[in-house]
Motif scaffolding. Sequence first.
Motif, PDB file in Angstrom:
ATOM      1  N   THR A 219     -26.387   8.841  22.195  1.00 33.36           N
ATOM      2  CA  THR A 219     -27.697   8.190  22.140  1.00 33.36           C
ATOM      3  C   THR A 219     -28.742   9.181  22.619  1.00 33.36           C
ATOM      4  OG1 THR A 219     -26.734   6.015  22.551  1.00 33.36           O
ATOM      5  CG2 THR A 219     -29.096   6.287  22.973  1.00 33.36           C
ATOM      6  N   ILE A 220     -29.820   9.335  21.844  1.00 32.09           N
ATOM      7  CA  ILE A 220     -30.871  10.279  22.227  1.00 32.09           C
ATOM      8  C   ILE A 220     -32.193   9.790  21.667  1.00 32.09           C
ATOM      9  CG2 ILE A 220     -30.327  11.728  20.220  1.00 32.09           C
ATOM     10  CD1 ILE A 220     -31.348  14.102  21.827  1.00 32.09           C
ATOM     11  N   TYR A 221     -33.225   9.857  22.477  1.00 33.44           N
ATOM     12  CA  TYR A 221     -34.588   9.537  22.067  1.00 33.44           C
ATOM     13  C   TYR A 221     -35.466  10.718  22.485  1.00 33.44           C
ATOM     14  CZ  TYR A 221     -32.798   4.782  21.619  1.00 33.44           C
ATOM     15  OH  TYR A 221     -32.068   3.683  21.258  1.00 33.44           O
ATOM     16  N   ALA A 222     -35.995  11.446  21.528  1.00 30.20           N
ATOM     17  CA  ALA A 222     -36.855  12.595  21.816  1.00 30.20           C
ATOM     18  C   ALA A 222     -37.964  12.627  20.795  1.00 30.20           C
ATOM     19  CB  ALA A 222     -36.048  13.894  21.771  1.00 30.20           C
ATOM     20  N   ARG A 223     -39.185  12.762  21.274  1.00 29.92           N
ATOM     21  CA  ARG A 223     -40.339  12.729  20.384  1.00 29.92           C
ATOM     22  C   ARG A 223     -41.014  14.106  20.356  1.00 29.92           C
ATOM     23  NH1 ARG A 223     -41.788   7.593  18.989  1.00 29.92           N
ATOM     24  NH2 ARG A 223     -40.793   5.901  20.173  1.00 29.92           N
ATOM     25  N   GLN A 224     -41.348  14.523  19.126  1.00 30.30           N
ATOM     26  CA  GLN A 224     -42.137  15.735  18.900  1.00 30.30           C
ATOM     27  C   GLN A 224     -41.537  16.955  19.613  1.00 30.30           C
ATOM     28  OE1 GLN A 224     -44.899  15.735  16.754  1.00 30.30           O
ATOM     29  NE2 GLN A 224     -44.012  13.742  16.340  1.00 30.30           N
ATOM     30  N   VAL A 225     -40.321  17.290  19.222  1.00 31.34           N
ATOM     31  CA  VAL A 225     -39.664  18.484  19.752  1.00 31.34           C
ATOM     32  C   VAL A 225     -39.309  19.385  18.574  1.00 31.34           C
ATOM     33  CG1 VAL A 225     -38.749  17.314  21.788  1.00 31.34           C
ATOM     34  CG2 VAL A 225     -37.378  17.395  19.698  1.00 31.34           C
ATOM     35  N   SER A 226     -39.127  20.663  18.877  1.00 29.36           N
ATOM     36  CA  SER A 226     -38.734  21.589  17.822  1.00 29.36           C
ATOM     37  C   SER A 226     -37.291  21.318  17.415  1.00 29.36           C
ATOM     38  CB  SER A 226     -38.881  23.030  18.303  1.00 29.36           C
ATOM     39  OG  SER A 226     -37.971  23.283  19.356  1.00 29.36           O
ATOM     40  N   LEU A 227     -36.932  21.785  16.232  1.00 29.49           N
ATOM     41  CA  LEU A 227     -35.595  21.540  15.721  1.00 29.49           C
ATOM     42  C   LEU A 227     -34.536  22.202  16.607  1.00 29.49           C
ATOM     43  CD1 LEU A 227     -33.837  20.336  13.466  1.00 29.49           C
ATOM     44  CD2 LEU A 227     -34.083  22.518  12.262  1.00 29.49           C
ATOM     45  N   GLU A 228     -34.800  23.431  17.087  1.00 25.65           N
ATOM     46  CA  GLU A 228     -33.835  24.110  17.946  1.00 25.65           C
ATOM     47  C   GLU A 228     -33.588  23.321  19.225  1.00 25.65           C
ATOM     48  OE1 GLU A 228     -36.397  25.440  16.551  1.00 25.65           O
ATOM     49  OE2 GLU A 228     -35.656  27.032  15.227  1.00 25.65           O
ATOM     50  N   ASP A 229     -34.666  22.800  19.839  1.00 22.77           N
ATOM     51  CA  ASP A 229     -34.490  21.994  21.044  1.00 22.77           C
ATOM     52  C   ASP A 229     -33.766  20.692  20.732  1.00 22.77           C
ATOM     53  OD1 ASP A 229     -35.714  23.914  22.539  1.00 22.77           O
ATOM     54  OD2 ASP A 229     -37.692  22.979  22.491  1.00 22.77           O
ATOM     55  N   ALA A 230     -34.019  20.139  19.563  1.00 21.65           N
ATOM     56  CA  ALA A 230     -33.322  18.904  19.195  1.00 21.65           C
ATOM     57  C   ALA A 230     -31.824  19.127  19.105  1.00 21.65           C
ATOM     58  CB  ALA A 230     -33.875  18.395  17.858  1.00 21.65           C
ATOM     59  N   ILE A 231     -31.421  20.247  18.528  1.00 21.54           N
ATOM     60  CA  ILE A 231     -29.983  20.547  18.446  1.00 21.54           C
ATOM     61  C   ILE A 231     -29.397  20.712  19.838  1.00 21.54           C
ATOM     62  CG2 ILE A 231     -28.313  22.240  17.626  1.00 21.54           C
ATOM     63  CD1 ILE A 231     -30.187  22.789  15.275  1.00 21.54           C
ATOM     64  N   ASP A 232     -30.110  21.425  20.727  1.00 20.78           N
ATOM     65  CA  ASP A 232     -29.605  21.620  22.087  1.00 20.78           C
ATOM     66  C   ASP A 232     -29.508  20.296  22.841  1.00 20.78           C
ATOM     67  OD1 ASP A 232     -29.357  24.323  21.717  1.00 20.78           O
ATOM     68  OD2 ASP A 232     -31.345  24.804  22.524  1.00 20.78           O
ATOM     69  N   LEU A 233     -30.460  19.375  22.592  1.00 20.13           N
ATOM     70  CA  LEU A 233     -30.403  18.079  23.263  1.00 20.13           C
ATOM     71  C   LEU A 233     -29.194  17.263  22.815  1.00 20.13           C
ATOM     72  CD1 LEU A 233     -34.183  17.066  23.215  1.00 20.13           C
ATOM     73  CD2 LEU A 233     -32.808  17.689  25.209  1.00 20.13           C
ATOM     74  N   VAL A 234     -28.732  17.495  21.618  1.00 16.86           N
ATOM     75  CA  VAL A 234     -27.520  16.814  21.158  1.00 16.86           C
ATOM     76  C   VAL A 234     -26.273  17.465  21.760  1.00 16.86           C
ATOM     77  CG1 VAL A 234     -26.136  16.235  19.134  1.00 16.86           C
ATOM     78  CG2 VAL A 234     -28.624  16.026  19.041  1.00 16.86           C
ATOM     79  N   LEU A 235     -26.274  18.803  21.853  1.00 12.77           N
ATOM     80  CA  LEU A 235     -25.076  19.518  22.303  1.00 12.77           C
ATOM     81  C   LEU A 235     -24.843  19.382  23.802  1.00 12.77           C
ATOM     82  CD1 LEU A 235     -25.433  22.861  20.284  1.00 12.77           C
ATOM     83  CD2 LEU A 235     -24.082  20.851  19.702  1.00 12.77           C
ATOM     84  N   LEU A 236     -25.905  19.502  24.599  1.00  9.79           N
ATOM     85  CA  LEU A 236     -25.741  19.596  26.042  1.00  9.79           C
ATOM     86  C   LEU A 236     -25.052  18.374  26.658  1.00  9.79           C
ATOM     87  CD1 LEU A 236     -26.284  21.397  28.493  1.00  9.79           C
ATOM     88  CD2 LEU A 236     -28.478  20.232  28.765  1.00  9.79           C
ATOM     89  N   PRO A 237     -25.497  17.140  26.423  1.00  9.33           N
ATOM     90  CA  PRO A 237     -24.822  16.000  27.068  1.00  9.33           C
ATOM     91  C   PRO A 237     -23.416  15.747  26.531  1.00  9.33           C
ATOM     92  CG  PRO A 237     -26.500  15.226  25.549  1.00  9.33           C
ATOM     93  CD  PRO A 237     -26.661  16.701  25.619  1.00  9.33           C
ATOM     94  N   ASN A 238     -23.091  16.291  25.375  1.00  8.40           N
ATOM     95  CA  ASN A 238     -21.761  16.087  24.810  1.00  8.40           C
ATOM     96  C   ASN A 238     -20.822  17.263  25.094  1.00  8.40           C
ATOM     97  OD1 ASN A 238     -21.902  13.484  23.044  1.00  8.40           O
ATOM     98  ND2 ASN A 238     -23.805  14.601  22.574  1.00  8.40           N
TER      99      ASN A 238
END
Length: 767
Positions: A219-238
């Motif tokens: 589960t992730i909710y992130a607004r107005q972030v770059s694509l690279e940061d979005a990928i990292d936000l998915v990888l880090l908690p998992n």
Amino acid sequence: MTPLRIALLAAVLLLGGCAAERLHDEGLVLIDEGRVQEGVAKLQEAVKLAPDNLRFRADLLTRREQAVNRLLGIANAARTAGRLDQAEAAYRAVLSIDEHNPRATARLEALQRDRRHAALLKDAQALMKKAEVETATARLRAVLAENPKQAEARALLREIDEQRVRDALAAPALKSRQAKPVTLEFRDASLKMVFDALSRVSGINFVLDKDVRGDTKTTIYARQVSLEDAIDLVLLPNQLEKKILSENSMLIYPSTPQKLRDYQDLIMKSFYLENADVKQTLNMIKTMLKTRDVFIDEKINLLVMRDTPEVIRLAEKLVAAQDLAEAEVMLEVEVIEIARNRLMELGVKWPDQFTFGILDVTGDPFVIGDLRGLNRDRITMNSPSVSINLKKTDGDTNLLASPRIRVRNREKARILIGDRVPVISSQVTPSTGTPVVTEVVQYLDVGLKLEVEPNVHLDDQVGIKVSLEVSTLGEQTKTGTGTVAYRIGTRTASTVLRMEDGETQVLMGLIRDDDRKSAAKIPGLGDLPVLGRLFGSQLDDNQKTEIVLSITPRLVRNVRRVDAQTAEFFTGTEATMRSQPFYVRPAAGAGEKVSLTGAVDKVGLAAAQPPGPAPASPPAAPPDAGVRSLNLSWQGPAGAKVGEQFTVTLRAKADEPIANLGLQLGFDATALEVVQVVEGGFIKATSGSTAFSHSIDPAAGTIAVRVVARPGGEQISSEGELLSVTFKALKAVPQAQVRVLNVSPTGAGSQAVNVPQTAPHQLALLP
């Protein structure tokens, strides 16, 4: 032979001798005037006319050898400087003097080879400009095969090898077709569906390791972030890691020790330490970075480590912070010994004893019976003598030592000004025959001994530990076994000072004052007032010495404070070493919205809209609308000298204004040092509504630049100077480059921009 023939032969010999002498003198004069070739020719003619004249022959050999050596030196210097025509003329001048000189003959052959090598080098430089690196490398290796010491060829080949290493170590940069920021709304979505959604939006291929569970919910909710940061936000908690395989491909794998060993690339790095101790550096790297693959060579102060690129970057900063030149200080020391002697001896010295004896005229042994008949003629007495002492001595002595000592920080320096006195001791070893006597000579230091140990502080103050000892040699004594010993008088002082650079401190008060009085008198009569001087002699001896120490520190070099990025930097977490922190960078403007819930089995894509009524749909734009291209070009000097600073400018010209720009520049880190980076008019909006930032990596030889147009501000100008970089030349190389490694601009409305290839700026760094 008739007398007439003898007379004619004598006349011929006399005339030949006069002619040889004249030629010899003329040759010496010509050589002194600098006309060496003519002078040597005259000397050779003189030797031919008088072959038995050893003086003529010696002058010819000596002057010819001097001229040859001088011309060879001129020729060799010209050849080293690349002035081949001048060198050839000098070598041929040598052969005109000594036609069989092997050195000149060999150098002329080498000159032909140098000319051929120069042509090959010119071809190699032209091929490098055309990017034909392999052909240029073949030309350079052909030169080095014949002359391994050819400096220019070695420098060019080293530049090619370094560029290959940089290209090999450079990780591929991820390029996405999605330039706008995204908004992620995933609730209880499987990882497989999340990566599928991101792949559709960005065009990036995600390759999952076999141990990545695609059904894991996230589960992730992130607004107005770059694509690279979005990928990292998915990888880090998992607990997942990524590895970029190409511009549009990425490998996803679990962050476990085994997978890290399987997928993380390792590089080898050699550190040649100039000042730091290699053992201490090894200790620091093992302690701080937990690395295990480290090797050291103490002979050449080399440290080699093998680890991930992130850890290597951290090690470079640690080594840069420790490998600093030690502080040094020059100590100006003055030691003065002031001695004063006052001696007075006045009076009459009377004999202090009388000796009586009995004269035996027979010469036989004296017996008791000989006392009979004892009278004044047989009683003997020593002859009394009286001496008058009138002596006064005044003496003043100044002994000065003024050494200058250069010493490193926290190292001891010792000075001894005096003598090493031998002390002989005997050792008797019993034996069945004659005892064996062994003499041992030991040396005792007597004089002025000074020990100083400086401690240079970062505020340019110097702490000094001083130990001073002044000793004098006294009377000599001998023991029964033959050992020689001396009585030593000594004065010592020890203190610790803290002084400013150039401050002088004087230590005084080491005073010795001896006052001795002695008298030889006739009992009773010598104690009379005034008249007592007639019946006795008195000695007054006063000696006074003082030691004065003056010390002045002159700071030669202090420890250089490292810059902020070397003294303090990010190192990641306890589990993972990183050179950059993980954070979400703010992204300007509206972007794509990617949403996914656990009950939906497909990906929904919609443009994010501001609150209020929905605006009318804009007309469809042609494919080539917006910014079409961004052209970059370099401006700067073609060369510089070592130690000089120069500035190169990167100019930009765009069809329409640029809103966002990322740029990476490369430079030769071994030959250039970045002094400053200044933004230009191209990236400056008149209202100041752009954010400009840059970072420098001196070890990798890269400069990263980022400019972002803030909301509500003006866009970046469409033509002008993008930026200027000031460099300092560190070493002489025939060709150094400043290159554009990567550029990622976007135009108005996040339109893509085409950037043609930019030619590098080349310049020669001269010594």
